[in-house]
Write a protein that holds these residues in place. Sequence first.
Motif, short mmCIF file in Angstrom:
data_model
loop_
_atom_site.label_atom_id
_atom_site.label_comp_id
_atom_site.label_asym_id
_atom_site.label_seq_id
_atom_site.Cartn_x
_atom_site.Cartn_y
_atom_site.Cartn_z
N ARG A 282 0.84 -1.21 0.00
CA ARG A 282 0.00 0.00 0.00
C ARG A 282 0.87 1.25 0.00
N ALA A 283 1.93 1.25 0.80
CA ALA A 283 2.82 2.40 0.85
C ALA A 283 3.56 2.59 -0.47
N ALA A 284 3.98 1.48 -1.09
CA ALA A 284 4.73 1.56 -2.34
C ALA A 284 3.90 2.20 -3.45
N PHE A 285 2.61 1.92 -3.47
CA PHE A 285 1.72 2.48 -4.49
C PHE A 285 0.99 3.74 -4.00
N ALA A 286 1.27 4.17 -2.73
CA ALA A 286 0.52 5.27 -2.12
C ALA A 286 -0.98 5.01 -2.26
N MET A 287 -1.38 3.81 -1.90
CA MET A 287 -2.72 3.32 -2.18
C MET A 287 -3.62 3.43 -0.96
N SER A 288 -4.86 3.89 -1.19
CA SER A 288 -5.89 3.82 -0.16
C SER A 288 -6.81 2.66 -0.50
N THR A 289 -7.74 2.35 0.40
CA THR A 289 -8.66 1.24 0.14
C THR A 289 -10.09 1.76 0.10
N PRO A 290 -10.90 1.24 -0.85
CA PRO A 290 -10.49 0.32 -1.90
C PRO A 290 -9.75 1.05 -3.01
N GLY A 291 -8.86 0.32 -3.66
CA GLY A 291 -8.11 0.89 -4.76
C GLY A 291 -7.69 -0.21 -5.72
N ALA A 292 -7.19 0.18 -6.88
CA ALA A 292 -6.79 -0.80 -7.88
C ALA A 292 -5.67 -0.26 -8.74
N VAL A 293 -4.85 -1.17 -9.25
CA VAL A 293 -3.77 -0.82 -10.16
C VAL A 293 -3.52 -2.02 -11.07
N LEU A 294 -3.13 -1.74 -12.31
CA LEU A 294 -2.85 -2.80 -13.27
C LEU A 294 -1.35 -2.85 -13.54
N LEU A 295 -0.75 -4.02 -13.30
CA LEU A 295 0.67 -4.21 -13.51
C LEU A 295 0.89 -4.88 -14.86
N GLY A 296 1.75 -4.25 -15.71
CA GLY A 296 2.05 -4.83 -17.01
C GLY A 296 3.11 -5.91 -16.92
N THR A 297 3.31 -6.60 -18.01
CA THR A 297 4.29 -7.69 -18.03
C THR A 297 5.71 -7.21 -18.28
N ASP A 298 5.87 -5.91 -18.56
CA ASP A 298 7.19 -5.37 -18.88
C ASP A 298 7.83 -4.62 -17.72
N GLY A 299 7.27 -4.79 -16.50
CA GLY A 299 7.84 -4.12 -15.34
C GLY A 299 7.30 -2.73 -15.10
N TYR A 300 6.28 -2.33 -15.84
CA TYR A 300 5.70 -0.99 -15.70
C TYR A 300 4.20 -1.10 -15.41
N LEU A 301 3.67 -0.04 -14.78
CA LEU A 301 2.22 0.02 -14.56
C LEU A 301 1.53 0.16 -15.91
N ALA A 302 0.39 -0.54 -16.05
CA ALA A 302 -0.39 -0.46 -17.28
C ALA A 302 -1.68 0.32 -17.08
N GLY A 303 -1.95 0.73 -15.84
CA GLY A 303 -3.15 1.50 -15.55
C GLY A 303 -3.28 1.77 -14.08
N GLY A 304 -3.89 2.89 -13.73
CA GLY A 304 -4.08 3.24 -12.33
C GLY A 304 -2.86 3.92 -11.74
N PRO A 305 -2.86 4.13 -10.41
CA PRO A 305 -3.86 3.63 -9.45
C PRO A 305 -5.14 4.46 -9.45
N VAL A 306 -6.23 3.79 -9.06
CA VAL A 306 -7.51 4.47 -8.86
C VAL A 306 -8.00 4.14 -7.45
N HIS A 307 -8.90 4.99 -6.93
CA HIS A 307 -9.35 4.85 -5.55
C HIS A 307 -10.86 5.06 -5.47
N GLY A 308 -11.50 4.32 -4.58
CA GLY A 308 -12.94 4.44 -4.38
C GLY A 308 -13.69 3.33 -5.10
N GLU A 309 -14.82 2.93 -4.52
CA GLU A 309 -15.56 1.79 -5.07
C GLU A 309 -15.99 2.02 -6.50
N GLY A 310 -16.58 3.18 -6.79
CA GLY A 310 -17.04 3.45 -8.14
C GLY A 310 -15.91 3.48 -9.15
N GLU A 311 -14.79 4.10 -8.76
CA GLU A 311 -13.64 4.18 -9.66
C GLU A 311 -13.04 2.80 -9.93
#
Length: 332
Positions: A282-311
Amino acid sequence: MPSPLLLPLLTCAAVLLVSGVAKLRDPASVDRAFTALEVPTVLDRSPVRRALPWAEAVLGLWLLVTGGALLLLGAVLVLVLFLAYLVLVARAVRRPEPVDCGCFGALGDDRVTRVTVWRNVVLVAAAGLAVVAGQRDVALVPALSEPATWAWLGAAALASLAAVLVTHRSTGSADVTGGSEPEVDEDGNYLRTAIPRAQVLTEEGRVALLRDQTNRGAHLLLFLSPGCTPCQSLSHEVAGWADDLAPLVVVKAVVAGSPESLVVGLGHLKGHAWFDEFGIARAAFAMSTPGAVLLGTDGYLAGGPVHGEGEVRAFVEDVREHLRAQTDVTAP
């Protein structure tokens, strides 16, 4: 001159009436609060949950209309109730994962913090003074016959209104999530950043480095906390999302807690959970809950982070649509 003990009496009555009515308008908030605050099993019964809002409202009216021994009895009951609430939120704030209490139904901030504990300390003090008012036969109804009481009540109401307006923060200007936002360039395009060096625990208790896991495929991480009301709702979607996005994307719920969390109300996540007991991910992504992030296969983020149920729900739908579009393009 009206007694100063009228003020804590009115404070307790107002809090109970507002809380009771708010819970009656949103009965599901009571169920969520009982679960999140881990109310003892002996009290965690459907009749108790359904009766609580009515009990609060009745006690609020009781403080307003009674006097003498009846007022004293009502004040003692309110003190006991507020002490119980204080114990529950004090326990909750010490837990490693965030907890939502739904203390005022759909009103106010659900998240239990140290401010919540101090608020309940103040309410316990007010209830204690209400008991003193009952002992001294200081009641509202007789005091209303004195003109000075109305002036005093008006001044108190004006001061309370001013305090609410001064401290109010609109939902549009407040940072309600507390998490980071996706990075964008000057043109507003999404900037892919490296996956942080973070680790999680698997259901078997093994340490897993996130970067290593993405070698096997893209990963959609859903950050959830057992005591977070929106997280509970999202947790029931994880298995379905995992089936929908497989095999191109692996879906994992990153739970704030230990693997033992699966035994306590999160059994439906079995097979789809990782654990972030000490908040490293959570600290590494500066993430709150609920939240989401998409990790790509090349070592980079592919989307997000986003926060909140609707998001989070919208983010998952975007990933699904993207995969569907990819499938349509590659189909013969």
